[in-house]
Enzyme design. Structure first.
Site, PDB file in Angstrom:
ATOM      1  CG  HIS A 174      16.978   3.651  -7.774  1.00  0.00           C
ATOM      2  ND1 HIS A 174      16.259   4.792  -7.539  1.00  0.00           N
ATOM      3  CD2 HIS A 174      17.229   3.115  -6.555  1.00  0.00           C
ATOM      4  CE1 HIS A 174      16.078   4.947  -6.241  1.00  0.00           C
ATOM      5  NE2 HIS A 174      16.662   3.935  -5.612  1.00  0.00           N
TER       6      HIS A 174
ATOM      7  CD  GLU B 102      20.280   4.365  -4.102  1.00  0.00           C
ATOM      8  OE1 GLU B 102      20.560   4.780  -2.974  1.00  0.00           O
ATOM      9  OE2 GLU B 102      19.106   4.134  -4.475  1.00  0.00           O
TER      10      GLU B 102
ATOM     11  CD  GLU C  48      19.674 -14.198 -16.918  1.00  0.00           C
ATOM     12  OE1 GLU C  48      19.393 -15.246 -17.537  1.00  0.00           O
ATOM     13  OE2 GLU C  48      18.849 -13.592 -16.198  1.00  0.00           O
TER      14      GLU C  48
END
Length: 128
Positions: free
Chosen positions: A5, A56, A122
């Site tokens: 993560h 997270e 992006e």
């Protein structure tokens, strides 16, 4: 090995969860309060934590904003059609900061939007 993560600190947890679920289409996978540490963790993503890299969000109780600094760049998300994704995300309340089009030094179609805490995301078009 795999990347599990990426963690972002956020100043308003519900505002950020709404952005990532409503604008970017992620699912909230888990949420846990840690009263002894005075923080809450929310994991979000497009797939389960056991199978995909997830995001997270960390909310430190009572901290409303952070200075982002200049080291962090952005999160990249692949989408089938960058132009359509921008329109959909704008309609859902997303703020596009770089309209869809070819990247500066190539032909890949990209765009950028910003989350409520100023983190850039992006959007990258799928390769044929």
């Amino acid at each position: 090995m795999r990347i599990l993560h990426t963690m972002l600190r956020v100043g308003d947890l519900e505002r950020s969860v709404n952005f990532y679920t409503q604008v970017l289409g992620m699912r909230e996978l888990s949420r846990q309060d840690y009263p002894a540490g005075e923080f809450t963790l929310v994991f979000l993503g497009y797939g389960e934590k056991s199978q995909a890299t997830v995001l997270e969000l960390t909310y430190n109780w009572g901290v409303a904003e952070y200075e982002l600094g200049t080291a962090f760049g952005h999160i990249a998300i692949e989408v089938p059609d960058v132009y359509a994704a921008c329109e959909k995300m704008r309609a859902a309340g997303g703020t596009i900061i770089r309209e869809a089009g070819p990247m500066n030094a190539g032909s890949t179609i990209i765009a950028f939007l910003v989350d409520p805490d100023g983190y850039q995301i992006e959007l990258i078009g799928q390769k044929p």
